[in-house]
Design an enzyme around this catalytic site. Sequence first.
Site: not given
Lengths: 510, 510
Positions: B171, B173, B239, B250
């Site tokens: 991801c 992130d 995640h 997420c």
Amino acid sequence: MRNAPLTHAHGRDRLAGTAPLRRPGAVGGAVAAGPGRAPVPAPVAGGTHPLVRGDENASLGAYERGVKAAFDAIKPTLRRISALQHEAEFEIQAQRVARMELGFTLPESLLADAWVDQLDMRRLFAWSVFSTYRRYCDDFFARDPLAAEDAETFDGFLRGCGFHTMDISPCADGRLAHLIRYVLRLPHRSVRRKSYAGALFDIEDSIQKWVETEMLRCRGGLPDTAGSVTRYLKVVAYHFSSGDPTREGCAAHGSDTARAASAGLERLFNFQHAIENAFCCGATIDLLLIGVDTDTDAIRIHIPDADGEIDLDRYVDSLDLFTATIRQDASRARHDIQGAIMESAPDAAPGMARLIEYLIENNFSQIAYVRAYHGKSYADIGHAERFVGAGIGFEEIQLRNLMYFAYLSTVEEATQDLDVGIGIFTRLNVARGLPVPVVVRFDYHGNVPGARARAVERCERVTGALQARYADLHRRGLLHVMQVVRDCNGTDPIEVLACTADAATGTGGH
Amino acid sequence: MRNAPLTHAHGRDRLAGTAPLRRPGAVGGAVAAGPGRAPVPAPVAGGTHPLVRGDENASLGAYERGVKAAFDAIKPTLRRISALQHEAEFEIQAQRVARMELGFTLPESLLADAWVDQLDMRRLFAWSVFSTYRRYCDDFFARDPLAAEDAETFDGFLRGCGFHTMDISPCADGRLAHLIRYVLRLPHRSVRRKSYAGALFDIEDSIQKWVETEMLRCRGGLPDTAGSVTRYLKVVAYHFSSGDPTREGCAAHGSDTARAASAGLERLFNFQHAIENAFCCGATIDLLLIGVDTDTDAIRIHIPDADGEIDLDRYVDSLDLFTATIRQDASRARHDIQGAIMESAPDAAPGMARLIEYLIENNFSQIAYVRAYHGKSYADIGHAERFVGAGIGFEEIQLRNLMYFAYLSTVEEATQDLDVGIGIFTRLNVARGLPVPVVVRFDYHGNVPGARARAVERCERVTGALQARYADLHRRGLLHVMQVVRDCNGTDPIEVLACTADAATGTGGH
């Protein structure tokens, strides 16, 4: 538009009414000059030169006229309908006229309100253009009217010349949209075409295509095995206007022929260097630069020498050769084409020379085609596109001056091309109160899961971005968009997703 | 910023002052469990488990702390300088503080106007963040602080497991930005990383990478020949947050762990089907799904069975294994890891099982790392990024929660990711009167002619589009952009093109 089925079967349907074309090419057995080439073509209508294929010209001409007539019937027909709008039984009369002249009926809801207000002619115009485009596409994918019977022979011929792939980047100008099938008379599915403003193709995109091609050769032996000595041939086709060189040349290069040619050549060299620098084992590609006179469709080919070097001032001109050989017999004319190529580049690779001979002979038919159907040069030497196409796809667009093409994934990256296109249509349409019809289209590979959904998403995103960028036109009902996707892996027709000219889903009416 | 050379050599330079890190990995000879793995690592500080590599943790920790301290010194330092602004000899004092605390001096022109108006703290803040980023990059590319000595050994190990390429999509992130080098302890140049919101990687982009990889294997035998039986391994890392699962998971999947995992798995299957459908000769790839707990950096690995099938409910959890084996000796602990994998998927391919053992053992060090330096879980379990990165590149970002990454070519396609990023920084910075610092970066291949020019053009286009989309922030001096390109073929530093926080070129001041 989904609510109003297209009535292929009714009325004087200009597209459906066109008799299936005789498949061009493959008139006789293959000879040395190229695939599917008759040894001595018989003289026929439209063919003033012994190497001109009159039958092919006749069928290509019928197809082109049929398609353009369908688009060009829209304005006079809507004018007739407009004049009827306050008469008794208007809707019945209007549908009768539409069926007869356009081959389809108009959406009831757009006609029904005429007695309250006046007819929304902008919306009706856009709706009609989109309907005609859809019918044109359906015909193309159902009937394959431009199929070349010699496609397989051509693939073998190309490999015999030393090339496993021919990848052509013409200028995106609508006056070059017929380059493959008409100007060069190539089978359109046998070559890759990717159009860019000024023919300035995207190097990264071309590297990807080269990588994919080499991978398929390695893994699958397609179209030939990696052990073969064939190469990838990248072609740039720039353009100019012999009749009005400083105004009707390539807009992206300020109508400067020398600039258009040298920019194309530079891009070719850069692509070649990129392949040579980035990949191992002596990887390289071959290059070819072609200039097209958009007034006559004659070409000039810059012949690479033995080292692949291309000189901007060294080329053969097909119109000169056409004129010089017009009174000869076919074999003598072919001999003279070979001679001219030899003279221009004595050490050219034999395979490259053979391919160029083939292209020049092919182009002779197009020179005769323009002369037969349009006179010494086209009447519409300027822009006269019928609609804008934006996105990725449009395999069916093989006709001149039909569509202004903006090849794009996002509006953000393509603002320059789009602004030019909107500018052209501001002069062609908006100045006359008519809207700009834009087909937003994304083709996808149906065998890739989720690819259709992503294409649909792209259509929506690009449509929104267009409406935001040209907000004033959109608000005034002068920008209409039809969203289309197509699975380019099959022979399916296009799929229409949404259309602002539809009565139900429409926005942006005035 | 170009006018003010960065003063690496002066002051308490937190980046330059960090002693060159010991290169992690390669403590002893290679053993069966993986490359560069010591048979029995000695117990060291921070290593509570026999398989934890304390030396590596110490050096990775020093590097992470050094970098973050450099960014985190900016706010308090500027606050001190702000308090001085009306004192005598302000400029001399301010530069002394800046040099000492930040390791660089501030642009004279930004300080010089303080007596007329007040200091433009927004611009100074953005300028300082960008300077620190630049120094961080320069350090990374000059000193290679995260280099793994076992990179080559790893490549061989990976091939021995049956994979010629490992392509990981985490991801985007910021809490997963350290996945490769920290969480999984892999040499970052030996694996491909491409981050996407929700780990939902672009299938077409991955197909291109697969095609390129297979082409290079075919043509050049790199990294192994096409005749080898190795495959392309695609990994998705989703995640979740064990401590606050419904809020700190997420965002792209509504903080729903099951949704994040199943969406990742679906994307993996779709990629595999795309390869199988689109290419010939039994082409396929292998898949792996990994879940990361962003609170503890522990991982769960969903082990594919003999047919490559992956079950969302069948996985091994590294934290469970860490806890269960903490009191054992190294060889017994490894034996238990193998046992857990066998139990979860008895028929897993032996090579796949070996790779998973390796990843779990690697992750043990990261679990200990988080415990040693952050306690039971990270203090910043939420977002705490220091700046936004938008574009393509950012190889140097291997640290957690340092940068919010929006992988993009255009703003138009990435509005969702960008809006999330701007939203995060509205809470982190704008709410406190500080601007959002955005690094727009496009890496290019220097061996492709014109590639740098195109990267520069992209930087400008994307910067313009950002300023248009977030016009209000831009107008208020709350959006600052630094434009950066880098030749990713070499080891050159980044090249800064323009920066709105620069005194000379700046726009958008309040």
